[in-house]
Design an enzyme around this catalytic site. Structure first.
Site, PDB file in Angstrom:
ATOM      1  N   CYS A 127       0.797  -1.094   0.353  1.00 56.20           N
ATOM      2  CA  CYS A 127      -0.359  -0.009  -0.008  1.00 56.20           C
ATOM      3  C   CYS A 127       0.244   1.210  -0.323  1.00 56.20           C
ATOM      4  O   CYS A 127       2.108   0.877   0.362  1.00 56.20           O
ATOM      5  CB  CYS A 127      -0.873   0.044   1.205  1.00 56.20           C
ATOM      6  SG  CYS A 127      -1.841  -1.734   1.655  1.00 56.20           S
ATOM      7  N   ARG A 176       1.574   1.365  -7.011  1.00 52.53           N
ATOM      8  CA  ARG A 176       2.068  -0.011  -6.128  1.00 52.53           C
ATOM      9  C   ARG A 176       0.506  -1.229  -6.011  1.00 52.53           C
ATOM     10  O   ARG A 176       0.936  -1.983  -5.247  1.00 52.53           O
ATOM     11  CB  ARG A 176       2.241   1.189  -4.766  1.00 52.53           C
ATOM     12  CG  ARG A 176       3.164   1.736  -4.217  1.00 52.53           C
ATOM     13  CD  ARG A 176       3.158   1.629  -3.508  1.00 52.53           C
ATOM     14  NE  ARG A 176       3.845   1.368  -2.376  1.00 52.53           N
ATOM     15  CZ  ARG A 176       4.871   1.118  -1.820  1.00 52.53           C
ATOM     16  NH1 ARG A 176       6.513   1.321  -2.375  1.00 52.53           N
ATOM     17  NH2 ARG A 176       5.053   0.412  -0.802  1.00 52.53           N
ATOM     18  N   TRP A 225      -4.419  -1.753   0.163  1.00 51.33           N
ATOM     19  CA  TRP A 225      -4.297  -3.478  -1.092  1.00 51.33           C
ATOM     20  C   TRP A 225      -4.678  -3.738  -0.135  1.00 51.33           C
ATOM     21  O   TRP A 225      -4.218  -4.599   1.571  1.00 51.33           O
ATOM     22  CB  TRP A 225      -2.652  -3.531  -1.837  1.00 51.33           C
ATOM     23  CG  TRP A 225      -3.131  -5.047  -2.647  1.00 51.33           C
ATOM     24  CD1 TRP A 225      -3.107  -4.298  -3.707  1.00 51.33           C
ATOM     25  CD2 TRP A 225      -2.864  -5.828  -2.634  1.00 51.33           C
ATOM     26  NE1 TRP A 225      -2.972  -5.551  -4.422  1.00 51.33           N
ATOM     27  CE2 TRP A 225      -3.451  -6.649  -3.376  1.00 51.33           C
ATOM     28  CE3 TRP A 225      -2.338  -6.622  -1.116  1.00 51.33           C
ATOM     29  CZ2 TRP A 225      -3.108  -7.906  -3.814  1.00 51.33           C
ATOM     30  CZ3 TRP A 225      -2.724  -8.029  -1.437  1.00 51.33           C
ATOM     31  CH2 TRP A 225      -2.626  -8.767  -2.662  1.00 51.33           C
ATOM     32  N   ASN A 272       1.181   0.167   6.858  1.00 52.54           N
ATOM     33  CA  ASN A 272       1.098  -1.187   5.354  1.00 52.54           C
ATOM     34  C   ASN A 272       2.077  -2.158   5.899  1.00 52.54           C
ATOM     35  O   ASN A 272       2.679  -1.901   7.812  1.00 52.54           O
ATOM     36  CB  ASN A 272       2.670  -0.100   4.876  1.00 52.54           C
ATOM     37  CG  ASN A 272       1.777   0.199   3.837  1.00 52.54           C
ATOM     38  OD1 ASN A 272       0.650   0.266   3.505  1.00 52.54           O
ATOM     39  ND2 ASN A 272       3.291   1.160   2.869  1.00 52.54           N
ATOM     40  N   GLY A 273       1.938  -3.332   6.081  1.00 55.61           N
ATOM     41  CA  GLY A 273       1.945  -4.542   6.821  1.00 55.61           C
ATOM     42  C   GLY A 273       0.702  -5.099   7.207  1.00 55.61           C
ATOM     43  O   GLY A 273       0.151  -5.299   7.172  1.00 55.61           O
ATOM     44  N   GLU A 313       8.556 -15.333 -18.150  1.00 55.22           N
ATOM     45  CA  GLU A 313       8.526 -14.160 -18.029  1.00 55.22           C
ATOM     46  C   GLU A 313       7.616 -13.512 -19.314  1.00 55.22           C
ATOM     47  O   GLU A 313       6.877 -12.701 -18.709  1.00 55.22           O
ATOM     48  CB  GLU A 313      10.391 -13.543 -17.827  1.00 55.22           C
ATOM     49  CG  GLU A 313       9.745 -11.920 -17.815  1.00 55.22           C
ATOM     50  CD  GLU A 313       9.552 -11.410 -17.403  1.00 55.22           C
ATOM     51  OE1 GLU A 313       8.707 -10.134 -16.600  1.00 55.22           O
ATOM     52  OE2 GLU A 313       9.390 -12.297 -15.686  1.00 55.22           O
ATOM     53  N   LYS A 353       4.238 -11.539 -18.225  1.00 52.10           N
ATOM     54  CA  LYS A 353       3.817 -10.453 -18.540  1.00 52.10           C
ATOM     55  C   LYS A 353       2.817 -10.441 -19.232  1.00 52.10           C
ATOM     56  O   LYS A 353       1.757  -9.572 -18.615  1.00 52.10           O
ATOM     57  CB  LYS A 353       5.060  -9.837 -19.384  1.00 52.10           C
ATOM     58  CG  LYS A 353       5.537  -9.157 -18.636  1.00 52.10           C
ATOM     59  CD  LYS A 353       5.982  -8.054 -17.589  1.00 52.10           C
ATOM     60  CE  LYS A 353       6.637  -7.977 -17.231  1.00 52.10           C
ATOM     61  NZ  LYS A 353       6.697  -8.714 -16.409  1.00 52.10           N
ATOM     62  N   GLU A 389      -0.013 -10.360 -16.090  1.00 55.94           N
ATOM     63  CA  GLU A 389      -0.250  -9.480 -15.597  1.00 55.94           C
ATOM     64  C   GLU A 389      -1.439  -8.462 -16.214  1.00 55.94           C
ATOM     65  O   GLU A 389      -1.689  -7.694 -15.058  1.00 55.94           O
ATOM     66  CB  GLU A 389       1.561  -9.063 -15.190  1.00 55.94           C
ATOM     67  CG  GLU A 389       1.863  -9.775 -14.222  1.00 55.94           C
ATOM     68  CD  GLU A 389       3.663  -9.013 -14.085  1.00 55.94           C
ATOM     69  OE1 GLU A 389       3.732  -8.248 -12.743  1.00 55.94           O
ATOM     70  OE2 GLU A 389       4.239  -8.941 -15.100  1.00 55.94           O
ATOM     71  N   HIS A 442       4.337 -34.234 -24.127  1.00 57.25           N
ATOM     72  CA  HIS A 442       4.161 -35.316 -22.887  1.00 57.25           C
ATOM     73  C   HIS A 442       2.895 -34.645 -21.748  1.00 57.25           C
ATOM     74  O   HIS A 442       2.563 -35.180 -20.813  1.00 57.25           O
ATOM     75  CB  HIS A 442       5.510 -35.382 -22.017  1.00 57.25           C
ATOM     76  CG  HIS A 442       6.932 -35.709 -22.610  1.00 57.25           C
ATOM     77  ND1 HIS A 442       7.286 -37.714 -22.375  1.00 57.25           N
ATOM     78  CD2 HIS A 442       8.110 -34.890 -22.803  1.00 57.25           C
ATOM     79  CE1 HIS A 442       8.213 -37.199 -22.957  1.00 57.25           C
ATOM     80  NE2 HIS A 442       9.089 -36.102 -23.260  1.00 57.25           N
ATOM     81  N   LYS A 481       3.053  -3.130  -7.091  1.00 53.21           N
ATOM     82  CA  LYS A 481       4.312  -3.096  -7.229  1.00 53.21           C
ATOM     83  C   LYS A 481       5.199  -3.486  -6.588  1.00 53.21           C
ATOM     84  O   LYS A 481       6.401  -5.065  -6.601  1.00 53.21           O
ATOM     85  CB  LYS A 481       4.680  -1.535  -7.835  1.00 53.21           C
ATOM     86  CG  LYS A 481       6.386  -1.068  -8.233  1.00 53.21           C
ATOM     87  CD  LYS A 481       6.013  -2.487  -9.495  1.00 53.21           C
ATOM     88  CE  LYS A 481       7.689  -1.439 -10.420  1.00 53.21           C
ATOM     89  NZ  LYS A 481       7.585  -2.097 -11.778  1.00 53.21           N
TER      90      LYS A 481
END
Length: 608
Positions: free
Chosen positions: A2, A27, A74, A100-101, A481, A485, A488, A504, A603
């Site tokens: 946050c 963020r 968040w 935050n946390g 990656e 992307k 996301e 397989h 972020k």
């Protein structure tokens, strides 16, 4: 994850706080709020949704005053709602807190407070902090904060104000980042530097367990034993303009196009007068390297994928065995670590909590710690034995681009440095590889010039609900990656597979029209990669192929082809990643999505 902003001074606090929160929107958040102390006492306004909703409300009901705290939340404890938004207040409305946390023992604390008659207004863990400060307050806010901290277990960055102390903002941190800004007759707090750059470039980075007392007249910092500590301030080298869009429609696109400069800075700043790599911030000479018998690379998300490419570089160039571990799993896998182990941590922010926990686990076993990060003074950097900074500059978009490519570049430079010190390569081979690396910025520029071609390919797959990325060797690491992307920023469900594993089981998922992005950049694996592309093409897939210049055979099996400028096979991984970033970006924008702020993402991930 946050955003926190706090201010005390002579300016209108709400304007400073809202401006700072706007610069922390990257963020990730789902609600926003602000508390300001003014002539009418402590006033709080908070709203579910984007910061714009809060700003619209404050236009009709402005909060005047020169002391305040703000927050973008968040959700972790309790759904996104007005009630669960920060700041949280005590029952008397004397105390306001942003946090935050995660307070891990909040349920026990909440039960104790409810037994004392406290009535809670939210489902959050943070609200216990406000009630505890109120309970302990006897006229001394700093004392009340320290007594509250003694009760807390977990991670926190806190900003606290009290109506009886209108000249003071108290902040504290443990395992969650917090920056204190130094102004002239004004002081600031923020969870990240961009929030402050408009007002100051001089900051303190608080250490774990520290409490800072901010007043208009200055800042005092205390340790967990309540002893005042002296702290050197840090001057931030990048400016306010570099943290803005600069004419680009999105931060993500701006940061993709900044990669030539970021990569060039990351390399050239570390070359001595003879053109050799010199790391000033690491103490790993020939003798230390000869003692290392095991290397772990530990990271999360995109940084983890950079580590996978780094593993290939270290193993091929240095000949050292490397294991790459997901940071959130590292502690639970009973890693075999001792004083002869090198643990390489990778974190864009330097604040990733899972990576920090892995660092501390490794330290328990006396491992050597080396961190690759983009943020000077970050928590992980401060606790590491050795640090390599990526020089990517501020990265605002949630989806990492230039931080990733500069992390990969650092791994290549590290591999060259280790190999030369250990006598694994001669100077000619060293300089040949380094020369290819130094040519990367110009080759990335060539790719960026063809962004329109990649947008056309994105147009062809923008309606797809799912897709696949295929690759062999280092291409598989890059494919992972690329898949991340795409997930996301476009919300397309994609998976990356090692091309040889298709038969397989996973080839059962290939159906008519499904997009497959096939990476075939490795010379010795090219023919095998072509065979795998034929397998999916014959089952109806729409194939986008990526290869180095000179491999036109790929056109016979792919519907569309992107050619990379010719380079060393290992280093082609950097160029390929840029192509996949652009592809994901264009799919997202063609779908009309908020590419800079993907849903549910943040972020800097500072919770476990």
């Amino acid at each position: 994850m946050c955003g926190i902003v706090g201010y005390i001074g002579s300016r209108t606090a709400s304007e400073v706080i809202l401006d700072g929160l706007e610069r922390l929107e990257y963020r990730g958040y789902d609600s926003a709020g602000i508390a300001v102390f003014g002539e009418d006492g402590l006033m709080v306004e908070k709203k579910k949704g984007r910061l714009a909703v809060l700003k619209d409300t404050l236009e009709s009901f402005p909060l005047s005053g020169n002391l305040g705290i703000g927050h973008t939340r968040w959700a972790t404890h309790g759904e996104p709602s007005d009630e669960n938004s920060h700041p949280h207040c005590s029952e008397s409305k004397n105390v306001a807190v942003v946090h935050n946390g995660i307070i891990e023992n909040y349920l026990d604390l909440k039960r104790e407070l409810m037994e004392k008659g406290v009535v809670f207004q939210s489902e959050t863990d943070t609200e216990v902090v406000a009630h505890l400060v109120e309970m302990f307050f006897q006229g001394d806010l700093v004392d009340a904060v320290y007594k509250t901290l003694e009760k807390l277990r977990g991670a926190y960055a806190l900003g606290i104000i009290h109506k009886d102390n209108p000249d003071m903002l108290v902040t504290a941190r443990k395992d969650s980042p917090l920056v204190v800004g130094i102004g002239e007759n004004e002081s600031f707090i923020a969870s990240d530097v961009p929030a402050l750059l408009k007002y100051t470039k001089n900051v303190y980075f608080l250490e774990d367990g520290e409490v800072a007392v901010l007043k208009k007249s200055g800042i005092e910092i205390y340790n967990e034993d309540r002893q005042q500590v002296e702290r050197d301030s840090v001057e931030i080298e990048w400016d306010f303009e570099s943290a803005t869009k600069g004419g680009y429609p999105h931060f993500m696109l701006k940061e993709i196009f900044e990669q030539p400069k970021s990569i060039r800075d990351t390399i050239e700043r570390r070359l001595d007068e003879n053109g050799f790599v010199r790391f000033d911030d690491i103490n790993l000479g020939k003798e230390e390297l000869e003692q290392i018998d095991k290397i772990y690379v530990v990271a999360c998300g995109t940084a983890y994928h950079a580590g996978l490419v780094g593993k290939k570089a270290l193993q091929k160039i240095v000949g050292m065995k490397v294991d790459v571990e997901i940071a959130s799993e590292f502690r639970y896998d009973d890693p075999i670590i001792d004083s002869n182990t090198l643990v390489v941590l990778v974190s864009q922010s330097g604040e990733t909590l899972d990576t920090m926990a892995a660092l501390r686990e490794a330290k328990k076993h006396n491992a050597k710690i080396l961190t690759i990060t983009n943020v000077i003074g970050s928590s992980i950097a401060r606790e590491s034995d050795n640090v390599i900074y990526t020089w990517a500059g501020p990265e605002i978009a949630v989806a990492s681009t230039k931080a990733y490519t500069t992390q990969v570049v650092c791994f290549f430079m590290l591999a060259l440095d280790f190999a030369l010190k250990l006598g694994k390569i001669g100077e000619k081979e060293y300089l040949d590889i380094l020369g290819e690396l130094r040519a990367v910025p110009e080759k990335v520029e060539q790719i960026l010039e063809n962004s329109d071609q990649i947008e056309v390919m994105a147009e062809n797959i923008k309606e797809a609900k799912s897709g696949f990325f295929l690759g062999r060797g280092i291409d598989y690491s890059v494919a992972m990656e690329g898949s991340l992307k795409m997930k996301e920023v476009s919300y397309m469900h994609t998976e990356a597979f090692a091309s040889g594993e298709l038969k397989h089981g996973t080839i059962a998922l290939i159906e008519d029209g499904i997009p497959v992005i096939a990476l075939a950049t490795q010379e010795k694996l090219f023919e095998k990669s072509i065979s795998n592309m034929k397998e999916v093409k014959s089952r109806g897939a729409y194939v986008i192929g990526i290869a180095q210049e000179g491999h036109e055979l790929i056109e016979e099996v792919a519907d569309s082809v992107i050619y990379l400028p010719k380079t060393d096979d290992l280093i082609s991984s950097i160029l390929c990643a840029v192509v996949l970033q652009l592809l994901a970006y264009h799919v997202s924008t063609l779908r009309g999505l908020d590419v800079d702020k993907p849903r549910n993402l943040a972020k800097s991930v500072t919770v476990e």
